[in-house]
Design an enzyme around this catalytic site. Structure first.
Site, PDB file in Angstrom:
ATOM      1  N   ARG A 252      38.130  59.882  42.081  1.00  0.00           N
ATOM      2  CA  ARG A 252      38.852  59.146  41.047  1.00  0.00           C
ATOM      3  C   ARG A 252      39.473  60.111  40.038  1.00  0.00           C
ATOM      4  NH1 ARG A 252      37.014  54.859  36.453  1.00  0.00           N
ATOM      5  NH2 ARG A 252      36.529  56.815  35.425  1.00  0.00           N
TER       6      ARG A 252
ATOM      7  N   TYR B  69      41.852  35.502  35.166  1.00  0.00           N
ATOM      8  CA  TYR B  69      42.277  36.754  34.531  1.00  0.00           C
ATOM      9  C   TYR B  69      43.716  36.661  34.011  1.00  0.00           C
ATOM     10  CZ  TYR B  69      38.078  39.056  36.270  1.00  0.00           C
ATOM     11  OH  TYR B  69      36.768  39.415  36.494  1.00  0.00           O
TER      12      TYR B  69
HETATM   13  O1  CP3 Z   1      33.338  46.341  47.330  1.00  0.00           O
HETATM   14  C1  CP3 Z   1      34.002  47.393  47.380  1.00  0.00           C
HETATM   15  O2  CP3 Z   1      33.481  48.523  47.506  1.00  0.00           O
HETATM   16  C2  CP3 Z   1      35.530  47.312  47.410  1.00  0.00           C
HETATM   17  C3  CP3 Z   1      36.146  47.498  46.163  1.00  0.00           C
HETATM   18  C4  CP3 Z   1      36.258  46.392  45.123  1.00  0.00           C
HETATM   19  C5  CP3 Z   1      36.560  46.714  43.782  1.00  0.00           C
HETATM   20  N1  CP3 Z   1      36.802  45.562  43.101  1.00  0.00           N
HETATM   21  C6  CP3 Z   1      36.640  48.067  43.238  1.00  0.00           C
HETATM   22  C7  CP3 Z   1      36.544  48.272  41.783  1.00  0.00           C
HETATM   23  C8  CP3 Z   1      36.239  45.016  45.231  1.00  0.00           C
HETATM   24  C9  CP3 Z   1      35.883  44.134  46.424  1.00  0.00           C
HETATM   25  C10 CP3 Z   1      36.590  44.494  43.948  1.00  0.00           C
HETATM   26  C11 CP3 Z   1      36.747  43.056  43.670  1.00  0.00           C
HETATM   27  C12 CP3 Z   1      36.882  42.620  42.276  1.00  0.00           C
HETATM   28  N2  CP3 Z   1      37.607  43.197  41.275  1.00  0.00           N
HETATM   29  C13 CP3 Z   1      36.323  41.438  41.782  1.00  0.00           C
HETATM   30  C14 CP3 Z   1      35.557  40.423  42.597  1.00  0.00           C
HETATM   31  C15 CP3 Z   1      34.182  40.867  42.875  1.00  0.00           C
HETATM   32  C16 CP3 Z   1      33.301  40.870  41.687  1.00  0.00           C
HETATM   33  O3  CP3 Z   1      32.849  41.972  41.312  1.00  0.00           O
HETATM   34  O4  CP3 Z   1      33.014  39.780  41.185  1.00  0.00           O
HETATM   35  C17 CP3 Z   1      36.671  41.321  40.425  1.00  0.00           C
HETATM   36  C18 CP3 Z   1      36.277  40.222  39.477  1.00  0.00           C
HETATM   37  C19 CP3 Z   1      37.500  42.435  40.125  1.00  0.00           C
HETATM   38  C20 CP3 Z   1      38.195  42.719  38.841  1.00  0.00           C
HETATM   39  C21 CP3 Z   1      37.726  43.977  38.259  1.00  0.00           C
HETATM   40  N3  CP3 Z   1      38.003  45.229  38.778  1.00  0.00           N
HETATM   41  C22 CP3 Z   1      36.928  44.140  37.111  1.00  0.00           C
HETATM   42  C23 CP3 Z   1      36.386  42.999  36.272  1.00  0.00           C
HETATM   43  C24 CP3 Z   1      36.736  45.496  36.956  1.00  0.00           C
HETATM   44  C25 CP3 Z   1      36.051  46.196  35.829  1.00  0.00           C
HETATM   45  C26 CP3 Z   1      34.591  46.034  35.941  1.00  0.00           C
HETATM   46  C27 CP3 Z   1      33.938  47.351  36.149  1.00  0.00           C
HETATM   47  O5  CP3 Z   1      33.017  47.409  36.985  1.00  0.00           O
HETATM   48  O6  CP3 Z   1      34.321  48.305  35.460  1.00  0.00           O
HETATM   49  C28 CP3 Z   1      37.378  46.172  38.020  1.00  0.00           C
HETATM   50  C29 CP3 Z   1      37.423  47.619  38.271  1.00  0.00           C
HETATM   51  C30 CP3 Z   1      36.885  48.102  39.580  1.00  0.00           C
HETATM   52  N4  CP3 Z   1      37.147  47.525  40.796  1.00  0.00           N
HETATM   53  C31 CP3 Z   1      36.081  49.241  39.785  1.00  0.00           C
HETATM   54  C32 CP3 Z   1      35.878  49.364  41.165  1.00  0.00           C
HETATM   55  C33 CP3 Z   1      35.129  50.466  41.892  1.00  0.00           C
HETATM   56  C34 CP3 Z   1      35.637  50.202  38.699  1.00  0.00           C
HETATM   57  C35 CP3 Z   1      36.845  50.990  38.336  1.00  0.00           C
HETATM   58  C36 CP3 Z   1      36.536  52.411  37.984  1.00  0.00           C
HETATM   59  O7  CP3 Z   1      36.460  53.266  38.890  1.00  0.00           O
HETATM   60  O8  CP3 Z   1      36.438  52.659  36.771  1.00  0.00           O
END
Ligand code: CP3
Length: 350
Positions: free
Chosen positions: A40, A154
């Site tokens: 990242r 969202y």
């Molecule tokens: O499962 C996996 O490994 C595949 C990757 C994946 C991500 N997001 C990567 C991610 C998947 C399947 C998602 C789905 C996702 N994204 C959802 C549905 C699943 C759930 O968790 O309920 C939702 C609601 C999102 C929206 C989203 N994306 C949010 C609310 C956030 C911030 C929350 C956080 O953990 O910081 C993200 C960012 C995100 N998506 C990260 C990852 C690895 C963290 C980003 C980072 O590297 O800083």
């Protein structure tokens, strides 16, 4: 079609016999892995990582290099569609997603484009085809999308909802009562967009798809049917024939309805008792879940007990995929994740 070396995940989704208990973990590629944090940093930020197919492939494979997992999930995010619709997605450190242009008026909803997956979402399709090649048929690759309701949460809120008090996505929940017709218009557009998006993912090589309905559980029962499940059902009826998983977090009470919606499997969160879930779905579909992600902070003997009790509840159920009840947390120790995966294979021997 070249055959998969380990197809236990797909066999479980098809409710066929497996050679060992399959497991994968929601958010298995992510910040709890030091190698993810390094990639990242090379990409610059999370969205640039998602939009770079080679780096997205690299992080998709990282958990598979470390752990004996039975499926890969493409590294991406559910908010790619609203981003492609022009809402201006960005991520605020320690806060989560934000849109620079939240949807506020009916006119804005009417003007929303339906993104063409071959252009504005091309990077997701490229990531899938690159990853599919790199996997060399080791395990199946999961593609995914958010549900129309969850994406709309969202888009109307403008990002993550403040978790203060009990207020969660109140704007869209008011809209469901005050302006249901406009909300339905938005959900229709998202449904059309998701059908194109998921079918393009399938054409690019996804072996199964999962719909994340993270916020369906905020709705009342009748609203859940009207604003969330109906649209997921509509999507599934238009997809190319591959296994489909629906995950409504906090949706345990609706598993009977979900099991008749056209999905092959339902995800179950940790608040739901699996034996009760099995009674609701009656073996009509496979089940996936449901270890509390916080259980990975427990000592190893406690994790073993949790694994045994989940496996015991699902012993005679046709079609079970072990997973967490929601995404793995950033503070989780990779060693504990490894311990879990080994425990599932040890105690889940066929
Ligand atoms: O499962 C996996 O490994 C595949 C990757 C994946 C991500 N997001 C990567 C991610 C998947 C399947 C998602 C789905 C996702 N994204 C959802 C549905 C699943 C759930 O968790 O309920 C939702 C609601 C999102 C929206 C989203 N994306 C949010 C609310 C956030 C911030 C929350 C956080 O953990 O910081 C993200 C960012 C995100 N998506 C990260 C990852 C690895 C963290 C980003 C980072 O590297 O800083």
């Amino acid at each position: 079609m070249p055959s998969l070396k380990n197809d236990n995940f797909l066999r479980a989704l098809a409710r066929k016999p497996v050679t060992r208990q399959p497991i994968w973990m929601m958010r298995q590629a992510g910040r709890y892995l030091p190698e993810y944090r390094a990639t990242r940093a090379r990409a610059g930020d999370f969205l640039s990582l998602c939009k770079n197919p080679d780096l997205a492939c690299e992080v998709t494979l990282q958990p598979l290099e470390r752990f004996d997992l039975d499926a890969a999930i493409i590294f991406s995010d559910i908010l790619t569609i609203p981003d492609a619709m022009g809402l201006g997605l960005h991520f605020v450190e320690n806060e989560g997603p934000r849109f620079s242009r939240a949807l506020q008026t009916e006119a804005e909803i009417r003007q929303l484009p339906i993104p063409d997956p071959a252009t504005s979402l091309r990077y997701v399709m490229d990531a899938i085809s690159v990853t599919k090649r790199a996997l060399q048929q080791r395990v199946p690759l999961i593609g995914f999308s958010g549900s129309p309701w969850t994406l709309a949460c969202y888009m109307i809120e403008g990002g993550s909802s403040a978790r203060a008090n009990t207020s969660q996505f109140d704007r869209i929940r008011k809209m469901a009562y005050q302006e249901p017709a406009i909300l339905h218009l938005l959900l229709e557009k998202l449904t059309a967009s998701i059908v194109l998006y998921l079918n393009a993912q399938i054409e690019s090589g996804a072996d199964a798809i999962m719909i994340f309905d993270t916020w369906g559980g905020l709705l009342s029962s009748s609203q859940y049917q009207e604003f969330s499940l109906n649209y997921m059902q509509k999507i599934m009826s238009q997809l190319h024939p591959i296994p489909k998983i629906v995950f409504t977090k906090n949706g345990g009470q609706w598993l009977d309805k979900i099991s008749q919606s056209g999905c092959d499997a339902a995800g179950v969160d940790w608040t739901m008792d699996l034996a009760t879930a099995a009674k609701l779905t009656q073996g009509r579909i496979a089940l996936q879940g449901n270890l509390d992600p916080l259980a990975l902070f427990a000592p190893e003997d406690v994790i073993e007990q949790e694994v045994k009790s989940i496996l015991a509840a699902m012993k005679d159920y046709p079609g079970f995929v072990f997973n967490l009840g929601h995404g793995i947390l950033q503070q989780t120790s990779p060693d504990r994740a490894n311990f879990l995966i080994d425990a599932v294979h040890r105690f889940g021997q066929i």
